[in-house]
Motif scaffolding. Structure first.
Motif, PDB file in Angstrom:
ATOM      1  N   GLN A  30       0.867  -1.184   0.000  1.00 13.27           N
ATOM      2  CA  GLN A  30       0.000   0.000   0.000  1.00 13.27           C
ATOM      3  C   GLN A  30       0.904   1.235   0.000  1.00 13.27           C
ATOM      4  O   GLN A  30       1.053   1.935   1.002  1.00 13.27           O
ATOM      5  CB  GLN A  30      -0.909  -0.006   1.231  1.00 13.27           C
ATOM      6  N   TYR A  54      -4.979  -2.129   5.309  1.00 14.06           N
ATOM      7  CA  TYR A  54      -3.836  -1.256   5.566  1.00 14.06           C
ATOM      8  C   TYR A  54      -3.080  -1.751   6.797  1.00 14.06           C
ATOM      9  O   TYR A  54      -3.642  -1.835   7.892  1.00 14.06           O
ATOM     10  CB  TYR A  54      -4.297   0.179   5.794  1.00 14.06           C
ATOM     11  N   TYR A  74      -5.593   8.471   6.622  1.00 19.52           N
ATOM     12  CA  TYR A  74      -5.545   7.937   5.266  1.00 19.52           C
ATOM     13  C   TYR A  74      -6.561   6.809   5.098  1.00 19.52           C
ATOM     14  O   TYR A  74      -7.294   6.764   4.089  1.00 19.52           O
ATOM     15  CB  TYR A  74      -4.146   7.424   4.940  1.00 19.52           C
ATOM     16  N   PHE A 107      -0.477   4.736   1.170  1.00 14.75           N
ATOM     17  CA  PHE A 107      -0.714   4.720   2.615  1.00 14.75           C
ATOM     18  C   PHE A 107       0.593   4.920   3.368  1.00 14.75           C
ATOM     19  O   PHE A 107       0.690   5.767   4.280  1.00 14.75           O
ATOM     20  CB  PHE A 107      -1.358   3.389   2.984  1.00 14.75           C
ATOM     21  N   ALA A 135     -10.022   8.075   4.748  1.00 24.60           N
ATOM     22  CA  ALA A 135     -10.241   8.764   3.466  1.00 24.60           C
ATOM     23  C   ALA A 135     -10.255   7.806   2.277  1.00 24.60           C
ATOM     24  O   ALA A 135     -10.746   8.172   1.199  1.00 24.60           O
ATOM     25  CB  ALA A 135      -9.164   9.822   3.261  1.00 24.60           C
ATOM     26  N   HIS A 136      -9.732   6.587   2.483  1.00 29.92           N
ATOM     27  CA  HIS A 136      -9.636   5.611   1.390  1.00 29.92           C
ATOM     28  C   HIS A 136     -10.095   4.239   1.894  1.00 29.92           C
ATOM     29  O   HIS A 136      -9.331   3.276   1.917  1.00 29.92           O
ATOM     30  CB  HIS A 136      -8.212   5.521   0.852  1.00 29.92           C
TER      31      HIS A 136
END
Length: 305
Positions: A213, A268, A300, A216, A303-304
């Motif tokens: 990622q 993540y 993060y 990230f 937001a994702h």
């Protein structure tokens, strides 16, 4: 240092029970989990649900394994796990989780379900050691049938959480004692030659090579470099023997190595590493860097999603 200079064992021969007992006899309590960590967890229990998720009993010394989570887990929200103290000697990991909970976690209320474990390895925290009582590194043994009680208990806690995890951030340190004590001890324990390594000067992250990622990881690096310096690659383009895949980022196969961040299945994951022995930073700054990393990771992920 070579393997023959480590004071325990015979070079080339793995340790047995006698050598582990000798190693254990050299470990002295230097600080108190019940004084440094537990009171801060108890104080946070006014805002969070305190979970006693396991108990260690090492030769009559008992430790209750403690976690904190939001009192109302909302199944409509994503869930994040924040861990510290998998290696008990890595102080800013423990203190970083506590500092984040005390100062910043309230901002995320109603946005994400938080589960936090400030000190996974309290026996090692007290001895300022990497290993547990059995001379086992929990962070190479995160499997349900593994030899590290600390890891087994944390896996059971994760399995008890009904919600799926979006994020797991695990807070670590790299210290000069890695090279002066813990890597030589590992070589001696396993009957292998000790190969000297290098200590990276600065903060870095470990991504999952099976689930990279990069954006990230970069978001965390960008936040942390406002607080402390990022470790540069060595002349080979590596950090601790692994290729640098982005500024301040290396990657491991987390599940293959049995690392803590492999246990949630989160989209993540990251492992932080700060270097508190650097002349360019302070222990307090390292705690601030850990907190900045947690906040950036949460921001993060939210937001994702």
């Amino acid at each position: 240092m070579t393997d023959s200079s480590y004071p325990i064992g015979i070079p080339g021969q793995p340790w047995g029970a006698e050598q582990i007992g000798e190693w254990r006899s050299r470990q002295s309590r230097q600080r108190r989990y019940g004084e440094d960590v537990v009171p801060r967890i108890d104080a946070l229990a006014a805002r969070y649900e305190k979970l006693a998720y396991g108990r260690l009993d090492y030769a009559g010394e008992t430790y209750t394994l403690l976690a904190l989570r939001d009192r109302a887990f909302d199944p409509a929200l994503p869930t994040a796990l924040v861990t510290g103290g998998v290696h008990g000697y890595e102080t800013s990991g423990v203190m970083g989780v506590l500092e984040f909970l005390e100062r910043h976690a309230a901002f995320y209320s109603g946005k994400i379900n938080l589960l936090a474990v400030p000190c996974v390895s309290p026996w090692a925290y007290e001895r300022i050691n990497r290993w547990n009582y059995d001379a086992v590194d929990p962070n190479r043994n995160f499997r349900a049938d593994g030899p590290a009680q600390e890891a087994v208990a944390l896996i059971a806690l994760i399995r008890s959480v009904e919600a799926g995890f979006l994020l797991h951030i695990d807070l670590h340190e790299t210290t000069d004692s890695d090279e002066s004590e813990f890597r030589p001890a590992l070589a001696a324990r396993d009957g292998e030659p000790y190969e000297p390594g290098e200590i990276p000067d600065g903060f870095y992250l470990v991504d999952d090579s099976a689930n990279p990622q990069p954006a990230f990881q970069q978001a965390i690096i960008s936040a942390v470099e406002q607080v402390t310096h990022i470790a540069p690659p060595d002349p080979r383009g590596e950090i601790i023997g692994s290729p640098v895949v982005a500024p301040g980022v290396i990657a491991y196969s987390l599940a293959e190595l049995g690392l803590a961040t492999s246990i949630t299945g989160a989209r993540y994951t990251t492992i932080t590493e700060v270097y508190p022995d650097s002349p360019r930073t302070t222990p307090a700054e390292c705690i601030d860097a850990q907190v900045a990393a947690v906040r950036a990771a949460l921001d993060y992920a939210l937001a994702h999603p």
